[in-house]
Design a protein around this motif. Structure first.
Motif, PDB file in Angstrom:
ATOM      1  N   LEU A  81     -90.655 -17.015   6.594  1.00 55.99           N
ATOM      2  CA  LEU A  81     -90.893 -18.124   6.997  1.00 55.99           C
ATOM      3  C   LEU A  81     -90.977 -18.421   8.396  1.00 55.99           C
ATOM      4  N   LYS A  82     -91.603 -19.387   9.099  1.00 56.65           N
ATOM      5  CA  LYS A  82     -91.473 -19.699  10.544  1.00 56.65           C
ATOM      6  C   LYS A  82     -90.384 -20.448  10.797  1.00 56.65           C
ATOM      7  N   VAL A  83     -89.798 -20.245  11.955  1.00 58.93           N
ATOM      8  CA  VAL A  83     -88.419 -20.978  12.403  1.00 58.93           C
ATOM      9  C   VAL A  83     -89.024 -22.210  13.359  1.00 58.93           C
ATOM     10  N   PRO A  84     -88.395 -23.349  13.355  1.00 57.85           N
ATOM     11  CA  PRO A  84     -88.962 -24.576  13.987  1.00 57.85           C
ATOM     12  C   PRO A  84     -88.766 -24.336  15.606  1.00 57.85           C
ATOM     13  N   TRP A  85     -88.067 -23.394  16.280  1.00 58.32           N
ATOM     14  CA  TRP A  85     -87.952 -23.428  17.556  1.00 58.32           C
ATOM     15  C   TRP A  85     -88.824 -22.226  18.055  1.00 58.32           C
ATOM     16  N   LYS A  86     -89.804 -21.872  17.281  1.00 56.77           N
ATOM     17  CA  LYS A  86     -90.837 -20.675  17.675  1.00 56.77           C
ATOM     18  C   LYS A  86     -91.388 -21.086  19.280  1.00 56.77           C
ATOM     19  N   ASN A  87     -91.682 -22.283  19.547  1.00 56.90           N
ATOM     20  CA  ASN A  87     -92.405 -22.807  20.401  1.00 56.90           C
ATOM     21  C   ASN A  87     -91.561 -22.498  21.766  1.00 56.90           C
ATOM     22  N   LEU A  88     -90.353 -22.227  21.669  1.00 53.40           N
ATOM     23  CA  LEU A  88     -89.253 -22.109  22.945  1.00 53.40           C
ATOM     24  C   LEU A  88     -89.390 -20.524  23.250  1.00 53.40           C
ATOM     25  N   ILE A  89     -89.498 -19.701  22.375  1.00 56.25           N
ATOM     26  CA  ILE A  89     -89.705 -18.439  22.646  1.00 56.25           C
ATOM     27  C   ILE A  89     -90.912 -17.341  22.805  1.00 56.25           C
ATOM     28  N   MET A  90     -92.097 -18.174  22.471  1.00 54.43           N
ATOM     29  CA  MET A  90     -93.305 -17.649  22.415  1.00 54.43           C
ATOM     30  C   MET A  90     -94.265 -17.910  23.383  1.00 54.43           C
ATOM     31  N   GLY A  91     -93.673 -18.440  24.641  1.00 52.96           N
ATOM     32  CA  GLY A  91     -94.611 -19.034  25.873  1.00 52.96           C
ATOM     33  C   GLY A  91     -94.881 -17.728  26.263  1.00 52.96           C
ATOM     34  N   ALA A  92     -96.495 -17.671  26.490  1.00 52.77           N
ATOM     35  CA  ALA A  92     -96.859 -16.521  27.246  1.00 52.77           C
ATOM     36  C   ALA A  92     -96.467 -16.321  28.474  1.00 52.77           C
ATOM     37  N   ARG A  93     -96.309 -17.650  29.108  1.00 55.84           N
ATOM     38  CA  ARG A  93     -96.092 -17.484  30.816  1.00 55.84           C
ATOM     39  C   ARG A  93     -94.231 -17.428  31.035  1.00 55.84           C
ATOM     40  N   GLN A  94     -93.497 -17.333  30.043  1.00 56.13           N
ATOM     41  CA  GLN A  94     -92.280 -17.040  30.411  1.00 56.13           C
ATOM     42  C   GLN A  94     -91.734 -15.625  30.704  1.00 56.13           C
ATOM     43  N   ILE A  95     -90.727 -15.661  31.443  1.00 60.14           N
ATOM     44  CA  ILE A  95     -90.128 -14.410  32.007  1.00 60.14           C
ATOM     45  C   ILE A  95     -89.375 -13.737  30.552  1.00 60.14           C
ATOM     46  N   PRO A  96     -89.577 -12.657  30.402  1.00 61.50           N
ATOM     47  CA  PRO A  96     -89.304 -11.816  29.429  1.00 61.50           C
ATOM     48  C   PRO A  96     -87.676 -11.938  29.151  1.00 61.50           C
ATOM     49  N   ARG A  97     -86.983 -11.649  30.176  1.00 64.71           N
ATOM     50  CA  ARG A  97     -85.495 -11.785  30.171  1.00 64.71           C
ATOM     51  C   ARG A  97     -84.936 -13.099  29.930  1.00 64.71           C
ATOM     52  N   HIS A  98     -85.841 -13.994  30.309  1.00 63.84           N
ATOM     53  CA  HIS A  98     -85.195 -15.384  29.861  1.00 63.84           C
ATOM     54  C   HIS A  98     -85.472 -15.640  28.651  1.00 63.84           C
ATOM     55  N   GLN A  99     -86.602 -15.136  27.967  1.00 66.41           N
ATOM     56  CA  GLN A  99     -86.735 -15.545  26.638  1.00 66.41           C
ATOM     57  C   GLN A  99     -85.776 -14.741  25.761  1.00 66.41           C
ATOM     58  N   SER A 146     -87.865 -28.178  20.974  1.00 70.68           N
ATOM     59  CA  SER A 146     -89.082 -27.603  20.283  1.00 70.68           C
ATOM     60  C   SER A 146     -90.112 -28.682  19.796  1.00 70.68           C
ATOM     61  N   LYS A 147     -89.815 -29.980  19.932  1.00 72.63           N
ATOM     62  CA  LYS A 147     -91.119 -30.804  19.633  1.00 72.63           C
ATOM     63  C   LYS A 147     -91.693 -31.156  20.822  1.00 72.63           C
ATOM     64  N   ARG A 148     -91.001 -31.106  21.911  1.00 72.28           N
ATOM     65  CA  ARG A 148     -91.672 -31.365  23.416  1.00 72.28           C
ATOM     66  C   ARG A 148     -92.567 -30.265  23.791  1.00 72.28           C
ATOM     67  N   CYS A 149     -92.112 -28.924  23.242  1.00 77.11           N
ATOM     68  CA  CYS A 149     -92.985 -27.714  23.875  1.00 77.11           C
ATOM     69  C   CYS A 149     -94.172 -27.368  22.846  1.00 77.11           C
ATOM     70  N   ARG A 150     -94.649 -28.378  22.107  1.00 75.43           N
ATOM     71  CA  ARG A 150     -95.600 -27.778  21.140  1.00 75.43           C
ATOM     72  C   ARG A 150     -96.907 -28.105  21.659  1.00 75.43           C
ATOM     73  N   GLY A 151     -98.003 -27.084  21.367  1.00 76.66           N
ATOM     74  CA  GLY A 151     -99.105 -27.024  21.827  1.00 76.66           C
ATOM     75  C   GLY A 151     -99.468 -26.108  23.189  1.00 76.66           C
ATOM     76  N   SER A 152    -100.405 -26.063  23.531  1.00 75.96           N
ATOM     77  CA  SER A 152    -100.634 -25.234  24.643  1.00 75.96           C
ATOM     78  C   SER A 152    -101.087 -25.810  26.240  1.00 75.96           C
TER      79      SER A 152
END
Length: 334
Positions: free
Chosen positions: A212-230, A307-313
């Motif tokens: 099952l997908k977690v509701p906060w997946k948008n916070l840790i799946m950003g392509a432009r985030q710094i990995p150690r921050h993630q 999680s809601k504010r970070c939905r979408g690309s």
């Protein structure tokens, strides 16, 4: 002809050539090679995310060649898993039971709250399925023709029993049919193949359970985030940051005062983000800079709102996710 007379087993193309079951001792070179990589001085400077990347791109790749030829012994897979787990959480290869999160949870996809690490046992199965696919599809390989002429002999591969007189490796190829449980293995193998051949990754994904997908997946799946921050944000969301209250439960004595403010409270994740005046001021300033007129709330509420504010690309959503991860990371580092 000056040929040297040898006896089985001996090495051929980097792997032991043998007719009997491969032993743990014969697999030790791939275990020792991992240990030598981890003991290299450069690994001491890697962050959590750097170690994850090393496990994915280097330590895992060391066994893929062997995994496509042999069914590796369970003890070898356990040794490899133990080395990678210890390296991730302690920076070393010495035996340790320290782990902030169970290793099985790290196999899950990022959308399900994991790190998408490879399950060595499942990958080994998927790789052996490539050999079963070759036997099933009757490729024009000499070894496949030999198996059909010597063991199958025009029988139905789906219903025939595993040949008792076959060598260990051939038996394992036949036994791979049972890994698909109630599914038709021929249909499943066909799904994992293409015009270019058999795709091991598709077989691996078919063996994985549906998460099952977690509701906060948008916070840790950003392509432009710094990995150690993630990674630190991922630990924080899963309530596994080593704050003072956690260290006390683990029997580690540390100063209890929270160092970033003078409120005289014990350091907890809730206080760290964002009940502390210091952390609250930083996050509030960043929210205003982004045009968000709101005050930070409790940690769980803040994660839910973000999680809601970070939905979408959209660019704004990506910037918000980047800022949140960076804020949590730098406050934690400080």
């Amino acid at each position: 002809m000056q040929f040297a007379s040898e006896e089985l087993p001996f090495k051929y193309l980097g792997v032991p050539l043998l007719s009997k079951k491969i032993t743990v001792q014969q697999c030790m070179p791939i275990v020792e090679k991992r240990i030598s990589i981890i003991r290299c001085w450069t690994t001491k400077f890697l962050s959590y995310s750097g170690r994850v990347q090393l496990i994915k791109s280097v330590l895992f790749e060391m066994q893929t060649y062997w995994a496509q030829i042999f069914v590796l012994p369970k003890k070898v897979i356990q040794l490899i898993t133990s080395i990678c787990r210890t390296f991730l959480w302690t920076e070393s290869c010495e035996a340790s039971r320290k782990a902030l999160i169970s290793w099985e949870s790290l196999y899950m996809p990022r959308a399900a709250g994991g790190l998408k690490l490879i399950d060595f046992n499942l990958w080994n199965r998927a790789a052996i399925c490539k050999l079963l696919w070759a036997v099933t599809s009757r490729k024009e390989s000499l070894w496949v023709q030999w198996i059909h002429g010597y063991y199958i002999k025009n029988k139905d591969l789906a219903t025939m029993k595993t040949p008792s007189q076959a060598c260990w490796l051939v038996k394992k190829i036949f036994d791979a049919r049972s890994w698909f449980e109630d599914r038709d293995y021929k249909v499943e193998l066909k799904k994992c193949s293409s015009s270019d051949g058999f795709i091991i990754k598709k077989a691996y994904l078919s063996f994985q359970p549906q998460y099952l997908k977690v509701p906060w997946k948008n916070l840790i799946m950003g392509a432009r985030q710094i990995p150690r921050h993630q990674f630190i944000l991922w630990l924080a969301i899963r309530q596994r940051l080593a704050t003072v209250d956690k260290l006390e439960k683990w029997g580690i004595n540390v100063p209890k005062d929270y160092v970033l403010c003078s409120m005289g409270v014990t350091e907890t994740l809730a206080h760290l983000s964002f009940e502390c005046n210091y952390a609250r001021h930083i996050w509030t300033s960043l929210l205003r800079w982004m045009g968000e007129n709101r005050l930070p709330k409790a940690w769980n509420e803040e994660v839910h709102w973000m999680s809601k504010r970070c939905r979408g690309s959209r660019a704004r959503a990506q910037v918000m996710a980047w800022l949140f991860a960076a804020t949590v990371y730098h406050i934690w580092s400080e």
